[in-house]
Design an enzyme around this catalytic site. Structure first.
Site, PDB file in Angstrom:
ATOM      1  N   GLY A  15       0.771  -1.231   0.000  1.00 38.88           N
ATOM      2  CA  GLY A  15       0.000   0.000   0.000  1.00 38.88           C
ATOM      3  C   GLY A  15       0.800   1.278   0.000  1.00 38.88           C
ATOM      4  N   SER A  16       2.011   1.263  -0.570  1.00 35.22           N
ATOM      5  CA  SER A  16       2.814   2.488  -0.578  1.00 35.22           C
ATOM      6  C   SER A  16       2.165   3.573  -1.435  1.00 35.22           C
ATOM      7  CB  SER A  16       4.237   2.193  -1.060  1.00 35.22           C
ATOM      8  OG  SER A  16       4.219   1.601  -2.346  1.00 35.22           O
ATOM      9  N   ARG A  68     -16.264 -13.855 -10.184  1.00 30.79           N
ATOM     10  CA  ARG A  68     -15.722 -12.505  -9.974  1.00 30.79           C
ATOM     11  C   ARG A  68     -16.809 -11.446 -10.097  1.00 30.79           C
ATOM     12  NH1 ARG A  68     -10.873 -11.575 -13.981  1.00 30.79           N
ATOM     13  NH2 ARG A  68     -12.102 -12.956 -15.298  1.00 30.79           N
ATOM     14  N   MET A  93      -4.201  -6.831  -7.393  1.00 22.75           N
ATOM     15  CA  MET A  93      -3.663  -7.957  -8.149  1.00 22.75           C
ATOM     16  C   MET A  93      -4.734  -8.865  -8.757  1.00 22.75           C
ATOM     17  SD  MET A  93      -0.642  -7.048  -7.883  1.00 22.75           S
ATOM     18  CE  MET A  93       0.133  -8.394  -8.783  1.00 22.75           C
ATOM     19  N   ARG A  94      -5.875  -8.276  -9.112  1.00 22.85           N
ATOM     20  CA  ARG A  94      -6.936  -9.070  -9.732  1.00 22.85           C
ATOM     21  C   ARG A  94      -7.395  -8.425 -11.024  1.00 22.85           C
ATOM     22  NH1 ARG A  94      -8.681 -13.249  -7.149  1.00 22.85           N
ATOM     23  NH2 ARG A  94      -7.830 -13.536  -5.057  1.00 22.85           N
ATOM     24  N   LEU A  95      -7.589  -9.264 -12.047  1.00 18.10           N
ATOM     25  CA  LEU A  95      -8.162  -8.765 -13.289  1.00 18.10           C
ATOM     26  C   LEU A  95      -9.620  -8.401 -13.046  1.00 18.10           C
ATOM     27  CD1 LEU A  95      -6.715 -11.221 -15.965  1.00 18.10           C
ATOM     28  CD2 LEU A  95      -6.165  -8.803 -15.669  1.00 18.10           C
ATOM     29  N   LEU A  96     -10.058  -7.336 -13.673  1.00 23.74           N
ATOM     30  CA  LEU A  96     -11.422  -6.852 -13.485  1.00 23.74           C
ATOM     31  C   LEU A  96     -12.318  -7.312 -14.628  1.00 23.74           C
ATOM     32  CD1 LEU A  96     -10.557  -3.218 -12.391  1.00 23.74           C
ATOM     33  CD2 LEU A  96     -11.256  -5.098 -10.924  1.00 23.74           C
ATOM     34  N   ASN A 110      -4.908   3.042 -13.693  1.00 20.38           N
ATOM     35  CA  ASN A 110      -3.931   2.131 -13.101  1.00 20.38           C
ATOM     36  C   ASN A 110      -2.538   2.683 -13.348  1.00 20.38           C
ATOM     37  OD1 ASN A 110      -2.999  -0.375 -11.906  1.00 20.38           O
ATOM     38  ND2 ASN A 110      -2.424  -1.040 -13.967  1.00 20.38           N
ATOM     39  N   HIS A 112       1.358   1.275 -14.013  1.00 23.67           N
ATOM     40  CA  HIS A 112       2.100   0.065 -14.383  1.00 23.67           C
ATOM     41  C   HIS A 112       3.588   0.380 -14.413  1.00 23.67           C
ATOM     42  CE1 HIS A 112       2.733  -3.870 -16.141  1.00 23.67           C
ATOM     43  NE2 HIS A 112       3.543  -3.312 -17.020  1.00 23.67           N
TER      44      HIS A 112
END
Length: 205
Positions: A15-16, A68, A93-96, A110, A112
């Site tokens: 969570g930085s 999901r 870390m989950r695909l939406l 997002n 990256h």
């Protein structure tokens, strides 16, 4: 007086980047309020960061749902309940699925750790290091349901020098994220970001 611009941060780990957003929100430099953390791991350090920052958390167990789409529908309800303007993915870390992606099209971003379209997917920093590139960086982009394939909003280059190690490169990448990502959120809060097709432009009011 208009109500503050409201963001939700999705995170799964340390969570930085969440902390950077929360700190910038409290200082007033973000121009937005962090109203919710969404996390898929109850023991993730980011949950404690949110508690200390006074930010509400919605923590869920993906294994408790058949699909999901089922837990994303619940997340969508939480976002709507809080009138969230922008969804900010920060190490989630989950695909939406389309449940969230379509509902928040143009309002979900997002960060990256590479200069997309180079090195999409997992372990982007390691990919760049192993490939031997001399320049990598970070990309803030819209989320479109693909693997790091959404329109690019902003990028920042990071040089790889002969003195670097993989650890030092990771540190430089994270520093760049914590510098650029809040700047982009601030642009959204000011209404400066325009999206037309795949072209993103920043307009000064």
């Amino acid at each position: 007086m208009s109500s503050p611009y409201r963001i939700a941060v999705f995170a799964s780990g340390q969570g930085s980047n969440f902390q950077t957003m929360a700190d910038a929100s409290l200082s007033g430099s973000l121009g937005a309020e962090v109203v919710l953390l969404v996390c898929d791991k109850s023991q993730a350090p980011v949950v404690e960061r949110a508690r200390k920052a006074g930010v509400e958390s919605y923590v869920f167990d993906p294994k408790a749902y058949a699909r999901r789409e089922d837990y994303e529908a619940e997340i969508a309800a939480e976002l709507e309940k809080r009138n969230v303007d922008l969804v900010v993915l920060a190490g989630y870390m989950r695909l939406l699925t389309s449940v969230l992606v379509e509902r928040y099209a143009g309002r979900m971003i997002n960060v990256h750790p590479s200069l997309l379209p180079a090195f999409p997917g997992k372990n982007a920093i390691g990919q760049a290091w192993d490939y031997g590139v001399k320049l990598t960086g970070i990309t803030v982009h819209f989320v479109d349901g693909g693997m790091d394939s959404g329109p690019v909003i902003a990028q920042q280059a990071v040089e790889i020098t002969s003195e670097d190690t993989l650890d030092s490169l990771e540190s430089k990448i994270h520093q760049a994220e914590q510098q650029l990502y809040p700047q982009v959120v601030s642009m959204f809060a000011k209404g400066l970001v325009r999206l037309e097709g795949r072209q993103v432009s920043i307009h000064n009011k």
